[in-house]
Design a protein around this motif. Structure first.
Motif, mmCIF file in Angstrom:
data_model
loop_
_atom_site.group_PDB
_atom_site.id
_atom_site.type_symbol
_atom_site.label_atom_id
_atom_site.label_comp_id
_atom_site.label_asym_id
_atom_site.label_seq_id
_atom_site.Cartn_x
_atom_site.Cartn_y
_atom_site.Cartn_z
ATOM 1 N N MET A 142 59.592 98.193 86.189
ATOM 2 C CA MET A 142 60.542 98.599 87.230
ATOM 3 C C MET A 142 61.574 97.495 87.466
ATOM 4 O O MET A 142 62.770 97.773 87.615
ATOM 5 N N LEU A 143 61.119 96.244 87.489
ATOM 6 C CA LEU A 143 62.028 95.120 87.677
ATOM 7 C C LEU A 143 63.009 95.022 86.512
ATOM 8 O O LEU A 143 64.214 94.849 86.723
ATOM 9 N N LEU A 144 62.508 95.144 85.315
ATOM 10 C CA LEU A 144 63.375 95.063 84.142
ATOM 11 C C LEU A 144 64.393 96.195 84.104
ATOM 12 O O LEU A 144 65.556 95.978 83.752
ATOM 13 N N SER A 145 63.983 97.388 84.480
ATOM 14 C CA SER A 145 64.947 98.489 84.475
ATOM 15 C C SER A 145 66.010 98.277 85.544
ATOM 16 O O SER A 145 67.175 98.613 85.336
ATOM 17 N N ALA A 146 65.632 97.712 86.677
ATOM 18 C CA ALA A 146 66.628 97.416 87.712
ATOM 19 C C ALA A 146 67.600 96.344 87.225
ATOM 20 O O ALA A 146 68.814 96.453 87.437
ATOM 21 N N LEU A 147 67.084 95.319 86.562
ATOM 22 C CA LEU A 147 67.956 94.261 86.046
ATOM 23 C C LEU A 147 68.874 94.764 84.937
ATOM 24 O O LEU A 147 70.067 94.456 84.925
ATOM 25 N N THR A 148 68.326 95.535 84.012
ATOM 26 C CA THR A 148 69.164 96.031 82.915
ATOM 27 C C THR A 148 70.174 97.049 83.420
ATOM 28 O O THR A 148 71.275 97.145 82.874
ATOM 29 N N GLY A 149 69.839 97.799 84.460
ATOM 30 C CA GLY A 149 70.791 98.737 85.048
ATOM 31 C C GLY A 149 71.995 98.015 85.608
ATOM 32 O O GLY A 149 73.145 98.432 85.407
ATOM 33 N N ASN A 150 71.762 96.907 86.295
ATOM 34 C CA ASN A 150 72.871 96.107 86.831
ATOM 35 C C ASN A 150 73.698 95.488 85.717
ATOM 36 O O ASN A 150 74.923 95.464 85.782
ATOM 37 N N LEU A 151 73.046 94.990 84.693
ATOM 38 C CA LEU A 151 73.763 94.400 83.565
ATOM 39 C C LEU A 151 74.574 95.453 82.818
ATOM 40 O O LEU A 151 75.701 95.193 82.397
ATOM 41 N N ARG A 152 74.005 96.636 82.678
ATOM 42 C CA ARG A 152 74.713 97.719 82.001
ATOM 43 C C ARG A 152 75.967 98.093 82.791
ATOM 44 O O ARG A 152 77.045 98.285 82.227
ATOM 45 N N GLY A 153 75.849 98.154 84.113
ATOM 46 C CA GLY A 153 77.002 98.447 84.968
ATOM 47 C C GLY A 153 78.073 97.382 84.844
ATOM 48 O O GLY A 153 79.275 97.681 84.783
ATOM 49 N N LEU A 154 77.657 96.125 84.780
ATOM 50 C CA LEU A 154 78.603 95.026 84.607
ATOM 51 C C LEU A 154 79.305 95.118 83.253
ATOM 52 O O LEU A 154 80.521 94.941 83.156
ATOM 53 N N ALA A 155 78.544 95.437 82.218
ATOM 54 C CA ALA A 155 79.128 95.556 80.872
ATOM 55 C C ALA A 155 80.142 96.696 80.816
ATOM 56 O O ALA A 155 81.216 96.554 80.217
ATOM 57 N N VAL A 156 79.846 97.819 81.455
ATOM 58 C CA VAL A 156 80.776 98.951 81.481
ATOM 59 C C VAL A 156 82.052 98.556 82.223
ATOM 60 O O VAL A 156 83.165 98.875 81.788
ATOM 61 N N ALA A 157 81.895 97.853 83.358
ATOM 62 C CA ALA A 157 83.063 97.435 84.141
ATOM 63 C C ALA A 157 83.930 96.462 83.352
ATOM 64 O O ALA A 157 85.164 96.591 83.320
ATOM 65 N N VAL A 158 83.321 95.486 82.696
ATOM 66 C CA VAL A 158 84.081 94.516 81.892
ATOM 67 C C VAL A 158 84.778 95.221 80.738
ATOM 68 O O VAL A 158 85.945 94.945 80.428
ATOM 69 N N ASN A 159 84.099 96.152 80.101
ATOM 70 C CA ASN A 159 84.689 96.911 78.998
ATOM 71 C C ASN A 159 85.876 97.748 79.487
ATOM 72 O O ASN A 159 86.904 97.827 78.816
ATOM 73 N N ALA A 160 85.760 98.353 80.657
ATOM 74 C CA ALA A 160 86.854 99.153 81.207
ATOM 75 C C ALA A 160 88.064 98.277 81.510
ATOM 76 O O ALA A 160 89.214 98.663 81.244
ATOM 77 N N ILE A 161 87.834 97.092 82.038
ATOM 78 C CA ILE A 161 88.929 96.158 82.319
ATOM 79 C C ILE A 161 89.597 95.733 81.018
ATOM 80 O O ILE A 161 90.830 95.697 80.909
ATOM 81 N N ALA A 162 88.808 95.443 79.997
ATOM 82 C CA ALA A 162 89.351 95.033 78.701
ATOM 83 C C ALA A 162 90.168 96.161 78.085
ATOM 84 O O ALA A 162 91.259 95.931 77.532
ATOM 85 N N GLU A 163 89.689 97.388 78.159
ATOM 86 C CA GLU A 163 90.430 98.524 77.618
ATOM 87 C C GLU A 163 91.739 98.740 78.372
ATOM 88 O O GLU A 163 92.770 99.044 77.781
ATOM 89 N N LYS A 164 91.685 98.583 79.697
ATOM 90 C CA LYS A 164 92.892 98.758 80.517
ATOM 91 C C LYS A 164 93.926 97.696 80.151
ATOM 92 O O LYS A 164 95.113 98.004 80.013
ATOM 93 N N LYS A 165 93.522 96.465 79.977
ATOM 94 C CA LYS A 165 94.453 95.377 79.617
ATOM 95 C C LYS A 165 94.999 95.637 78.218
ATOM 96 O O LYS A 165 96.170 95.361 77.943
#
Length: 171
Positions: A142-165
């Motif tokens: 459960m802890l690992l899924s919570a951590l990877t969920g946050n990291l996945r969200g961060l990766a999607v956000a960074v990727n969206a910013i990179a695509e926008k730029k």
């Protein structure tokens, strides 16, 4: 009056029982009446597989074993048929989990009386609540899924910013 040999055997048994209780991370005391031999065999098999020591104990012996310890409060439930399950270090909630499952399925015949966890006495309601908690592996996943969920969200956000730029540079 018991002979000296029997008395010394009983004293050794009480000392051994006290040592097991004091050195274990958890334990549960149950009223085991009303279960069939087949149910008892299945219960004992499940306890063995989980590394839990389970045995029927005499109330007097258990009373003497907890007398003068932090677990003396358990003495209040030592009536009727009594069995003790002692947990191990790997999964100290295993006795609570297994015995609570059997208590739910027995329709009031087999019941949890009291227990202890990390040096403190806990009542039957607390044992039932502890039994509903996942084991160590479940909590870690459960802890690992919570951590990877946050990291996945961060990766999607960074990727969206990179695509926008990237789109802005092209325009």
């Amino acid at each position: 009056m018991p002979s000296d040999k029997i008395l010394s055997e009983k004293k050794a048994y009480v000392a051994s029982l006290r040592e097991k209780i004091l050195n274990s991370p958890s334990g549960v005391i149950v009223d085991y009446k009303g279960i069939t031999v087949a149910q008892d065999t299945a219960l004992r098999r499940e306890m063995r597989q989980a590394g839990v020591e389970y045995a029927v104990v005499k109330n007097t012996m258990l009373h003497l074993a907890v007398q003068g310890t932090d677990f003396e409060e358990m003495d209040t439930v030592l009536t009727g048929s009594t069995a003790l399950a002692i947990g191990n270090e790997e999964d100290n909630l295993a006795p609570a989990r297994i015995l609570s499952k059997y208590a739910e399925g027995s329709k009031g015949k087999f019941s949890v009386k009291i227990g202890y966890l990390d040096g403190k006495v806990v009542d039957a309601a607390q044992i039932d609540a502890l039994a509903k908690l996942p084991n160590r592996e479940g909590l870690l996943s459960m802890l690992l899924s919570a951590l990877t969920g946050n990291l996945r969200g961060l990766a999607v956000a960074v990727n969206a910013i990179a695509e926008k730029k990237g789109e802005e540079e092209v325009a």
